[in-house]
Design an enzyme around this catalytic site. Structure first.
Site, mmCIF file in Angstrom:
data_model
loop_
_atom_site.group_PDB
_atom_site.id
_atom_site.type_symbol
_atom_site.label_atom_id
_atom_site.label_comp_id
_atom_site.label_asym_id
_atom_site.label_seq_id
_atom_site.Cartn_x
_atom_site.Cartn_y
_atom_site.Cartn_z
ATOM 1 N N GLU A 113 -58.634 -22.692 4.621
ATOM 2 C CA GLU A 113 -57.494 -21.746 4.638
ATOM 3 C C GLU A 113 -57.503 -20.655 3.465
ATOM 4 O O GLU A 113 -57.365 -19.550 3.608
ATOM 5 C CB GLU A 113 -56.213 -22.573 4.738
ATOM 6 C CG GLU A 113 -54.822 -21.899 5.477
ATOM 7 C CD GLU A 113 -53.747 -22.954 5.702
ATOM 8 O OE1 GLU A 113 -53.706 -22.970 7.049
ATOM 9 O OE2 GLU A 113 -53.687 -23.579 4.901
ATOM 10 N N GLU A 128 -25.064 -31.299 -21.237
ATOM 11 C CA GLU A 128 -23.732 -30.768 -21.219
ATOM 12 C C GLU A 128 -23.102 -29.942 -22.327
ATOM 13 O O GLU A 128 -22.803 -28.705 -22.221
ATOM 14 C CB GLU A 128 -22.524 -31.920 -21.080
ATOM 15 C CG GLU A 128 -21.170 -31.355 -20.651
ATOM 16 C CD GLU A 128 -20.560 -32.622 -20.219
ATOM 17 O OE1 GLU A 128 -20.351 -33.027 -18.901
ATOM 18 O OE2 GLU A 128 -20.251 -33.520 -20.769
#
Lengths: 118, 569
Positions: free
Chosen positions: B68, B306
């Site tokens: 492919e 955080e």
């Protein structure tokens, strides 16, 4: 004998790739010879047969997957067709062979041979 | 669920981390493995890994047959993994053959076979003595030719030929259906692997699942896997082999009282979870662990999901921690990663990169719960598990903080699913909680579990002061556990009582002292009396003796007068 379809100074070279000397390989060669004789006339074409088993690496640059595969080398551009070449109209269209020459005797008699199935 | 392994079943290791674990050794050697997955699921990359690792690690040359992708695209696959494709090709370790297939390219003029393809592949494979072959995007062949019988016959012959040669083969396809419909299932039934991708919050995660492995045990679960510039990495949630040495060395938590609760501190290389609601002091505790590591001269990686580095530095300064010194000395390093910025896959890659580069002894992740947004709970759990494997196998002590949801909940009852899921992976689990009573919040700390440690089961109070955190004993009063000002008040009441008792004791002692002084005075006066009496007695006796002597002398004188006139008269 006059050229069948106008001036065609270039001789035709068609390479036939096969794998082994099989009934299908032989049928393809016979069918190719017949259609070339009918459409091009004697002496106007050359057929080269390459057995991929005997010529390792011959597939390089040619992308030969199916066998038999016939490739028109000249005149350019290259044209190709696969199979035992029993379907004459597909061979003619695929290799862009010139139209039938009414002057060539016996050309319709060259019935294509199909590789025996089964 | 696992099956027993047939004896003598040989396997060809893929060399991919995790993959060989879940297949217990790799692909079935000398057989064909079918790799199924949609476009972009990583089939070609996995095939490239299989070949490259085979060539570089196991001395097995390989051939990649692509139906492919173009040669250029195949080469890019190698380059993306940092592999030197030209070098491999030059060294005859690898051969890439691109089979160009354009539907309708070949004009078919009669019956044909695909012996040309077979000859070509056989020659390619034999030219380098390949032991591994990847046939990428095989079903594309059916689109290239009108005669599916010719394709089917060719593939069946090719598969038989490969098996006959004992070549380990990986056949990839976007779907199994075409191959099965063409009756090739029998040739491809030894091992079947499915790849898939799922998108969650715009983040893609890849999964790998071994559907079938004839004659061998394998994990049936779906495993997330990563494609990085270092190659493919599969993340087994439950590692089959957990073979990192268990250190008996203890390392300090940085809080002496917590060390005492843990009977000496954490084990080196053990995983630690600190969970708690917002504001319970998880980061503060983490910083103690970091500072303790730096104080020992160890490197500590502080991974922030955080806060920013500056925020942490400022916040920790407020509780008496100056971390810049450790930063400057290269012992502490922050790594900041917005949880929402990447998928879990990418987070893991970045963490592993940071760990590889900094080589820390201690690694903190604050808070791991933020990653729940980047993946599902089970994904976070599997990522944590993978991360634990990665860190613990390098002897690194990881500490994770986890934000527990559930405001105002009683400690111990509102344990979120994330906490349960992640905590089961951990060696040590410390919970922090807020306790509200008498209009006041107090923090509590307890050791929920500590594998291999005879830890304290007591809940203690966790104080955050301007000199860091402090752990103090809670007081069990008549109304239960006393914390905060209740504890202080209780202690004050207890103090007042003690003072009162002290005063009583003091008064009593003073009384006794006075009594003693009085008695001593009495004794002294009595002794003086006694002395006087004795003296009188002595004087008395001396006087009597003198009288007696005088009387005796008088009597003698009278006798000397002989017939004393007085007597003669």
């Amino acid at each position: 004998m006059a050229p069948p379809d106008g001036p065609c100074p270039e001789p035709w070279l068609i390479e036939l790739f096969v794998v082994g000397d099989t009934p299908r390989s032989r049928a393809a060669l016979r069918n190719l010879q017949a259609v070339c004789a009918a459409r091009l006339g004697d002496g106007r074409y050359t057929i080269e047969v390459t057995d991929l088993r005997e010529h390792p690496g011959a597939w390089r640059g040619n992308q030969i997957l199916a066998s038999p595969t016939a490739i028109r080398r000249t005149p350019l551009p290259e044209r190709r067709v696969i199979g035992d070449l029993s379907r004459t109209e597909q061979v003619v269209a695929g290799l862009e062979l010139p139209g039938p020459s009414p002057g060539v005797p016996g050309s319709p008699a060259a019935e294509p041979v199909e590789e025996p199935r089964g | 669920m696992e099956q027993t392994e047939l004896p003598g079943l040989s396997k060809a290791p893929l060399g991919v981390e995790g993959f060989d674990t879940i297949t217990r050794g790799g692909l079935p050697r000398g057989r064909i493995t079918l790799l199924v997955g949609p476009s972009g699921s990583g089939k070609t990359i996995l095939g490239v890994e299989f070949l490259a690792r085979g060539a570089l690690q196991f001395g097995e040359p390989g051939v990649l047959v692509g139906f492919e992708e173009s040669e250029q695209e195949l080469a890019e696959n190698f380059a993306s993994l940092g592999l030197d494709l030209p070098g491999l090709i030059k060294g005859k370790q690898l051969l890439v053959d691109h089979i160009a297939l354009t539907p309708g390219l070949e004009r078919e003029a009669g019956s044909y076979d695909l012996e040309g393809l077979l000859v070509r592949l056989e020659q390619a494979i034999d030219s380098i003595g390949a032991r591994r072959v990847v046939l990428d995007a095989v079903p594309t062949l059916f689109q290239g030719f009108g005669d599916s019988t010719a394709v089917r016959v060719a593939l069946a012959r090719l598969f038989d030929w490969l098996k006959g040669r004992g070549i380990t083969t990986l056949v990839s396809a976007e779907s199994e259906s075409e191959l099965m419909r063409q009756g090739l299932g029998r040739s491809l039934s030894d091992c079947v692997i499915h790849l898939s991708t799922r998108v969650r919050d715009r983040q893609t995660t890849r999964y790998l699942r071994v559907i079938k492995y004839r004659g061998a045990g394998h994990h049936l679960d779906e495993f997330p896997f990563l494609i990085t510039d270092g190659g493919v990495s599969v993340l087994p949630v439950t590692s089959v082999v957990q073979s990192y040495g268990a250190s008996s060395e203890r390392i300090s938590t940085g809080v002496p009282e917590l060390d005492a609760m843990l009977d000496g501190g954490f084990y080196r290389g053990s995983s630690i979870l600190v969970s708690g609601e917002a504001g319970t002091g998880k980061s503060s505790l983490a910083v103690h662990v970091a500072a303790a590591a730096c104080a020992r001269g160890e490197r500590c990686l502080y991974y922030l999901f955080e806060e920013s580095q500056e925020e942490v530095l400022r916040n920790m300064r407020s509780i008496g921690f100056e971390l810049t010194e450790w930063l400057e000395r290269g012992l502490l390093r922050f790594a900041v990663s917005r949880a929402s910025a990447f998928g879990l896959e990418m987070h893991l890659v970045r963490i592993e990169d940071a760990v590889r580069e900094f080589e820390p002894q201690v690694a903190l992740f604050d808070p791991i719960s933020n990653l729940v947004g980047a993946g599902s709970l089970s994904e976070v759990k599997s990522m944590t598990s993978r991360l634990l494997d990665h860190l613990k196998s390098r002897g690194i002590t990881p500490l994770f903080t986890l934000l527990r949801e559930g405001e105002g909940a009683h400690s111990g009852t509102e344990v979120s699913r994330a906490e349960v899921g992640v905590s089961s992976l951990m060696d040590c689990w410390i919970t922090l909680s807020n306790r509200e009573s008498d209009g006041e919040q107090t923090r509590l700390i307890s050791v929920r579990k500590a594998r291999g440690i005879n830890h304290s089961n007591q809940v203690r109070e966790f104080l955050i002061t301007d000199r860091g955190v402090d752990v103090v004993d809670v007081i069990v009063g008549p109304t239960g556990v006393l914390t905060g000002s209740a504890r202080a008040a209780f202690q004050a009441r207890q103090g007042a009582e003690a003072a009162r008792r002290q005063r009583l004791n003091d008064a009593r002692r003073r009384e006794l002292e006075l009594e003693r002084t009085r008695l001593r005075a009495q004794i002294d006066s009595l002794e003086a009396e006694l002395r006087n009496a004795e003296q009188d007695l002595e004087e008395d006796r001396t006087g009597t003796m003198a009288e007696d002597e005088a009387r005796l002398a008088e009597a003698e004188a009278a006798a000397r007068r002989g017939s004393s006139p007085s007597e003669a008269e």
